[in-house]
Design an enzyme around this catalytic site. Structure first.
Site, PDB file in Angstrom:
ATOM      1  N   ARG A  73       3.920   3.787  -8.975  1.00 46.81           N
ATOM      2  CA  ARG A  73       2.680   4.389  -8.460  1.00 46.81           C
ATOM      3  C   ARG A  73       2.185   5.523  -9.352  1.00 46.81           C
ATOM      4  NH1 ARG A  73       3.997   4.201  -2.004  1.00 46.81           N
ATOM      5  NH2 ARG A  73       3.169   2.106  -1.726  1.00 46.81           N
ATOM      6  N   GLY A  81       1.415  -6.538   1.710  1.00 45.50           N
ATOM      7  CA  GLY A  81       2.779  -6.553   2.222  1.00 45.50           C
ATOM      8  C   GLY A  81       3.773  -7.421   1.492  1.00 45.50           C
TER       9      GLY A  81
END
Ligand code: AMP
Length: 417
Positions: A55, A374
């Site tokens: 990230r 997901g």
């Protein structure tokens, strides 16, 4: 080069009535302090070392763009779910070194995201410098979308950039409310742009045949997406636990497989609507059934509509794999959301793995492929194929809501005054 070029401009304007915004590629950052909302909610080990810096890496192009354009950067993020004010284990101070390493610059740290210290450090910032603010969620005002908290954050910068897609579906102070304080000086970062454009490439501009692969546990959590996708795609491949509710809707016997009785009627309606719209819905013809939920279960392959009593379907079978691979390889646009089976267990990962490989092959032949939401992201990572599809979404819940056609507050706030 920005992902929001002429092509996507048309796409975005067709999605939103109003389009009048700054663009990170055209904006002059000289001597500007850019307040960037990123998602640095990274995993830490027991010694507070970053164990996965994906990230942080993903936000580097946006940060570098501001720095190379003559500006300075103030980074805002959350980390974890602190309950009641500051907690050492959720302090963003733990990631300062990792951010410094990846941005290749000495990152300063403010021990509070608002207040005198943050204000002073922000105002002292020189072009080329980076300041990381302490965890936004140490204030409950962040998730409450508090206007006064957002105003205090906004005072730290001259221009606001949202590059946190993972929280774009929440109307939090730093993701949506803050944008009100930047009537024109606000824009998307590269990461969020790519997410928006990728969805648009599937839902608005997708080249036919368009195939959506929808799997995962339950029909109930995917029904809105399936209904939305029927307006747009040519094929919907159904896998995972939800396949058995569809099998029951078709009159099949599904043994102990996961079935949502309340959704059998809904599944019937979906099949009828699809027929009327000319959308082909693929249900797995065969299934790998197990006598219990576990890697050590006994298994047998059977027709999906005749699963014996006491057995449960945990993966799609070899014939279904062949059908699905053939459909995927003929597709020009592919959206994948949800695994084909219980891919976490080695005995039931094959269907998901073969679909992942088929998506990769189709991408090599020129198809556009988006993996989002997901567990399909976890699956593509498990098989080390994330770099071989067109885009893997960084936002689970945000991607699901976006695909459902919902307006995401973090995106709307940038697009509208
Ligand atoms: P979702 O979050 O709805 O996409 O569901 C993902 C979960 O569905 C994963 O943890 C899978 O293990 C699970 N899953 C996939 N196929 C099945 C199945 N046939 N029966 C039960 N669970 C399944």
């Amino acid at each position: 080069m920005s992902f929001i070029g002429l092509f996507s401009f048309k796409t975005l304007t067709s999605q939103f009535n109003f389009f009048d915004m700054e663009n990170i590629d055209n904006y002059n950052f000289t001597n500007k302090k850019a307040l960037i909302r990123v998602d640095f909610n990274v995993p830490l080990d027991g010694d507070f070392n970053v164990t996965d810096n994906t990230r942080i890496k993903a936000a580097v192009p946006t940060i570098q763009k501001v720095l190379s354009g003559g500006g300075s950067v103030i980074i805002m993020s959350h980390l974890g779910r602190p309950k009641n004010g500051p907690e050492a284990k959720f302090s963003l101070s733990s990631i300062v070194d990792e951010v410094s390493k990846l941005v290749v610059c000495d990152v300063k740290f403010a021990t509070d995201c608002i207040g005198a210290e943050a204000k002073e450090m922000a105002s002292d910032l020189k072009p080329g410098e980076v300041l990381l603010l302490e965890n936004l969620r140490f204030y409950k005002h962040e998730t409450a979308g508090d206007k006064n908290f957002a105003r205090q954050l906004s005072e730290l910068g001259d221009v606001y950039i949202n590059d946190a897609f993972g929280t774009a579906h929440r109307a939090h102070a730093s993701t949506a409310i803050i944008a009100k304080f930047f009537p024109t000086e606000k824009m998307f970062g590269y990461l969020i742009e790519k997410e928006i454009v990728s969805v648009s490439k599937v839902l608005n501009e997708g080249e036919s045949p368009i195939t959506a692969i929808v799997g995962g546990a339950k029909v109930s959590s995917k029904i809105i997406i399936i209904e939305k996708l029927m307006e747009r795609v040519d094929n919907i491949i159904i896998g995972g636990g939800m396949a058995y509710t569809f099998a029951r809707a078709l009159g099949g016997k599904t043994g102990n497989s996961l079935v949502e009785d309340d959704f059998i009627e809904t599944a019937k309606e979906v099949l009828e609507t699809a027929k009327a719209k000319g959308v082909s819905i693929l249900i797995p013809s065969d299934t790998v059934a197990a006598d219990k939920f576990g890697d050590d279960a006994n298994t047998q392959v059977c027709d999906t509509n005749t699963i014996p009593d006491g057995w449960m379907g945990l993966d799609i079978g070899g014939n279904a794999i062949k059908d699905y691979v053939s459909c995927v390889s003929n597709s020009k646009t592919i959206l994948w959301n949800g695994p084909m089976g219980v891919f976490e267990l080695t005995s039931f990962q094959e269907g998901t793995k073969q679909i992942a490989l088929a998506v990769v092959e189709a991408t090599k032949k020129g198809a556009f492929s988006l993996v989002g939401g997901g567990d399909s992201v976890a699956a593509i990572n498990k098989f080390n194929l994330a770099n071989e599809v067109s885009h893997v979404s960084t936002g689970g819940g945000a991607m699901l809501e976006y695909l459902e056609g919902k307006e995401l507050p973090g995106i709307k706030a940038i697009l509208k005054n």
